[in-house]
Scaffold this active site. Structure first.
Site, PDB file in Angstrom:
ATOM      1  N   PHE A 125       0.858  -1.175   0.000  1.00  0.00           N
ATOM      2  CA  PHE A 125       0.000   0.000   0.000  1.00  0.00           C
ATOM      3  C   PHE A 125       0.904   1.239   0.000  1.00  0.00           C
ATOM      4  O   PHE A 125       1.838   1.331   0.794  1.00  0.00           O
ATOM      5  CB  PHE A 125      -0.876  -0.054   1.253  1.00  0.00           C
ATOM      6  CG  PHE A 125      -2.043   0.881   1.211  1.00  0.00           C
ATOM      7  CD1 PHE A 125      -3.217   0.509   0.569  1.00  0.00           C
ATOM      8  CD2 PHE A 125      -1.981   2.119   1.823  1.00  0.00           C
ATOM      9  CE1 PHE A 125      -4.300   1.370   0.541  1.00  0.00           C
ATOM     10  CE2 PHE A 125      -3.066   2.979   1.791  1.00  0.00           C
ATOM     11  CZ  PHE A 125      -4.233   2.600   1.143  1.00  0.00           C
ATOM     12  N   ASP A 197       2.533  -5.119   8.029  1.00  0.00           N
ATOM     13  CA  ASP A 197       1.301  -4.335   7.906  1.00  0.00           C
ATOM     14  C   ASP A 197       0.146  -5.322   7.685  1.00  0.00           C
ATOM     15  O   ASP A 197       0.058  -5.963   6.637  1.00  0.00           O
ATOM     16  CB  ASP A 197       1.426  -3.355   6.736  1.00  0.00           C
ATOM     17  CG  ASP A 197       0.210  -2.456   6.625  1.00  0.00           C
ATOM     18  OD1 ASP A 197      -0.888  -2.884   7.036  1.00  0.00           O
ATOM     19  OD2 ASP A 197       0.346  -1.332   6.108  1.00  0.00           O
ATOM     20  N   TYR A 222     -10.605  -0.375  10.250  1.00  0.00           N
ATOM     21  CA  TYR A 222     -11.832  -0.128   9.485  1.00  0.00           C
ATOM     22  C   TYR A 222     -12.065  -1.063   8.303  1.00  0.00           C
ATOM     23  O   TYR A 222     -13.041  -0.914   7.595  1.00  0.00           O
ATOM     24  CB  TYR A 222     -11.894   1.334   9.020  1.00  0.00           C
ATOM     25  CG  TYR A 222     -10.696   1.812   8.223  1.00  0.00           C
ATOM     26  CD1 TYR A 222     -10.557   1.487   6.881  1.00  0.00           C
ATOM     27  CD2 TYR A 222      -9.708   2.587   8.818  1.00  0.00           C
ATOM     28  CE1 TYR A 222      -9.464   1.924   6.151  1.00  0.00           C
ATOM     29  CE2 TYR A 222      -8.605   3.026   8.097  1.00  0.00           C
ATOM     30  CZ  TYR A 222      -8.492   2.692   6.763  1.00  0.00           C
ATOM     31  OH  TYR A 222      -7.409   3.112   6.054  1.00  0.00           O
ATOM     32  N   LYS A 223     -11.164  -2.002   8.060  1.00  0.00           N
ATOM     33  CA  LYS A 223     -11.384  -2.926   6.935  1.00  0.00           C
ATOM     34  C   LYS A 223     -12.135  -4.151   7.449  1.00  0.00           C
ATOM     35  O   LYS A 223     -13.313  -4.068   7.760  1.00  0.00           O
ATOM     36  CB  LYS A 223     -10.058  -3.231   6.253  1.00  0.00           C
ATOM     37  CG  LYS A 223      -9.571  -2.011   5.467  1.00  0.00           C
ATOM     38  CD  LYS A 223      -8.183  -2.138   4.911  1.00  0.00           C
ATOM     39  CE  LYS A 223      -7.800  -0.849   4.201  1.00  0.00           C
ATOM     40  NZ  LYS A 223      -6.370  -0.671   4.058  1.00  0.00           N
ATOM     41  N   ARG A 371     -11.667  -5.101  -7.928  1.00  0.00           N
ATOM     42  CA  ARG A 371     -11.395  -5.804  -6.683  1.00  0.00           C
ATOM     43  C   ARG A 371     -12.689  -6.159  -5.974  1.00  0.00           C
ATOM     44  O   ARG A 371     -13.564  -5.304  -5.819  1.00  0.00           O
ATOM     45  CB  ARG A 371     -10.588  -4.863  -5.793  1.00  0.00           C
ATOM     46  CG  ARG A 371      -9.369  -5.455  -5.175  1.00  0.00           C
ATOM     47  CD  ARG A 371      -8.534  -4.409  -4.475  1.00  0.00           C
ATOM     48  NE  ARG A 371      -9.283  -3.462  -3.661  1.00  0.00           N
ATOM     49  CZ  ARG A 371      -8.865  -2.979  -2.492  1.00  0.00           C
ATOM     50  NH1 ARG A 371      -7.723  -3.372  -1.980  1.00  0.00           N
ATOM     51  NH2 ARG A 371      -9.578  -2.093  -1.827  1.00  0.00           N
TER      52      ARG A 371
HETATM   53  C1  LIG Z   1      -5.790   0.558   4.159  1.00  0.00           C
HETATM   54  C2  LIG Z   1      -4.325   0.458   4.366  1.00  0.00           C
HETATM   55  C3  LIG Z   1      -3.628   1.461   5.031  1.00  0.00           C
HETATM   56  C4  LIG Z   1      -4.380   2.696   5.454  1.00  0.00           C
HETATM   57  O1  LIG Z   1      -3.683   3.603   6.181  1.00  0.00           O
HETATM   58  P1  LIG Z   1      -4.460   4.734   7.010  1.00  0.00           P
HETATM   59  O2  LIG Z   1      -3.397   5.610   7.464  1.00  0.00           O
HETATM   60  O3  LIG Z   1      -5.194   4.037   8.133  1.00  0.00           O
HETATM   61  O4  LIG Z   1      -5.416   5.412   6.075  1.00  0.00           O
HETATM   62  C5  LIG Z   1      -2.278   1.284   5.251  1.00  0.00           C
HETATM   63  N1  LIG Z   1      -1.633   0.160   4.830  1.00  0.00           N
HETATM   64  C6  LIG Z   1      -2.296  -0.824   4.170  1.00  0.00           C
HETATM   65  C7  LIG Z   1      -1.579  -2.063   3.732  1.00  0.00           C
HETATM   66  C8  LIG Z   1      -3.646  -0.695   3.908  1.00  0.00           C
HETATM   67  O5  LIG Z   1      -4.295  -1.644   3.256  1.00  0.00           O
END
Ligand SMILES: *Cc1c(COP(=O)(O)O)cnc(C)c1O
Length: 419
Positions: A125, A197, A222-223, A371
């Site tokens: 990400f 992560d 939140y996921k 996705r």
């Molecule tokens: C969704 C996601 C994030 C999101 O980061 P935020 O700072 O909480 O918006 C970070 N890393 C990964 C791998 C994600 O999928």
């Protein structure tokens, strides 16, 4: 065969079917974007109302102690910890994943002051990479990048220079799964510290941070955890690193005795060391209520179901979408596939808009990826059957996209026609 009746039979036999009752979803919507924002657990509005009306309004400042606001990041951290294989007292919630990535990577780098390289995942990400580059600038280090599948080879090549390996066990685009235990062991052989992560893994895959020897980990609320938009993230730090862990955002609540308002900084001995400032009490109360759903299920059952949901999606794909402009991007092997299926199609954005107009919600990762995420707690086999049926209907036999028919246009209404 992937008929509607097959989907119904699978739903009837689904041991997790009961979990859907604990969510409120808009009627008629097939929600396959829970890997971006989880659906709302039914307990959340009441929890928020209690926090606001009984605690904040009535108890005012006493809420910090009497309602447990101050302790909430550690208490809720332990609730998340249970889902990721962390022992109690090693996970704390707070801030966003981005902040936690910064904290974790900096802390990890400071555990190996004699080394100059942070190795990170090319396909991860983007926020992880952006922050890693900044940490490297701050600390005078270099960043090297490798695809997750190439992290082992990169460690073979220049492992002796590597201070930190930052990776994700699930590729957010393709859904491919990588082996935390094996990569962690390889990093340790090279003398490096790992940061994982877990955003696309926690709440969807069984994780065993203690057993796998993970050093630090972060993830979002939140996921798959369904804690709501902007839910607090979390950080895990292995017990063996805590005393030496020098996290960079030394806010007052990471102090050993924050309420003494001491002139000098002295970090907390326990996991409070990884707190920063005042907890986001409203957001935490939503996350806390969302985690109640996980008390009624096991992560193993969640995983068993998302494997089957993925398999059913792929069977539907083979029968109805393959060769019509779509390619399957996600691995077919069950144990190499996370809780999503990703397809590619040259017209991905318009197809996803058309799907949404027909009540099927997934998302696009530009330019060509469609996705579809499966949260086992509320996605059914019938949902998947409907998603693929609508998608097949939108695609021409030769792979080009069909314009909506006149009757479909009427059904879709003016707003869609105007797009
Ligand atoms: C969704 C996601 C994030 C999101 O980061 P935020 O700072 O909480 O918006 C970070 N890393 C990964 C791998 C994600 O999928």
């Amino acid at each position: 065969m992937t008929s509607r009746a097959t989907a119904q039979r699978l739903d009837d036999a689904d041991p997790l079917a009961h979990a859907r009752e604990h969510f409120e979803l808009p009627p008629g919507v097939v929600y396959l974007d829970g890997n971006s924002l989880g659906a709302m657990p039914g307990g959340v509005p009441g929890a928020l109302r209690r926090t606001v009306q009984q605690q904040w309004r009535d108890h005012l400042i006493k809420g910090w102690t009497d309602d447990g606001w101050l302790a909430a990041p550690m208490r809720i951290g332990d609730r998340v910890g249970r889902l990721i294989g962390a022992a109690p007292g090693r996970t704390v919630t707070g801030d966003s994943t981005s902040v936690q990535v910064f904290n974790a990577v900096t802390t990890a780098a400071r555990l190996r002051p004699d080394r100059k390289v942070i190795l990170c995942d090319t396909d991860g990400f983007p926020t992880d990479r952006y922050l890693t580059l900044s940490v490297a600038r701050l600390l005078g280090m270099q960043v090297r990048q490798a695809a997750m599948g190439g992290i082992g080879a990169a460690l073979d090549e220049y492992g002796q220079e590597v201070a930190v390996v930052l990776g994700s066990p699930v590729d957010f685009r393709t859904g491919e799964v990588f082996d935390i235990a094996a990569i962690t062991a390889k990093a340790h052989q090279a003398g490096a510290v790992t940061v994982w992560d877990l955003c696309h893994a926690a709440g969807a895959l069984p994780l065993a941070l203690e057993a796998d020897g993970v050093d630090l980990a972060v993830g979002c609320g939140y996921k798959f955890l369904c804690g709501g938009p902007g839910a607090p993230a979390y950080i895990y730090v292995a017990e063996r690193h805590r005393a030496a862990a020098d996290q960079p955002l030394t806010g007052w609540l990471s102090h050993a005795t924050p309420f003494e308002m001491a002139a000098d900084y002295r970090p907390a001995e326990d996991m409070s060391r990884f707190r920063i400032g005042a907890p986001h009490v409203l957001s935490l109360s939503a996350l806390d209520a969302a985690l109640d759903v996980f008390d009624r299920v096991t992560v193993e059952d969640i995983r068993a179901k998302n494997i089957r949901l993925g398999r059913f999606f792929i069977e539907c794909f083979d029968e109805r979408l393959a060769g019509r402009g779509f390619d399957l991007v996600t691995p077919r092997e069950d144990d190499r596939r996370g809780s999503q299926v990703t397809l590619s199609h040259p017209d991905a954005s318009r197809l996803m808009d058309d799907l949404a107009a027909r009540g099927v919600i997934g998302d696009v990762r530009p330019p060509t990826l469609l996705r579809f995420g499966f949260n086992s707690l509320y996605v059914s086999y019938s949902d998947i059957h409907r998603a693929v049926t609508v998608l097949a209907d939108l695609a021409e036999p030769d792979g080009s996209r069909r314009e909506p028919t006149e009757s479909a246009r009427r059904l879709l209404g003016e707003s869609h026609v105007a797009q």
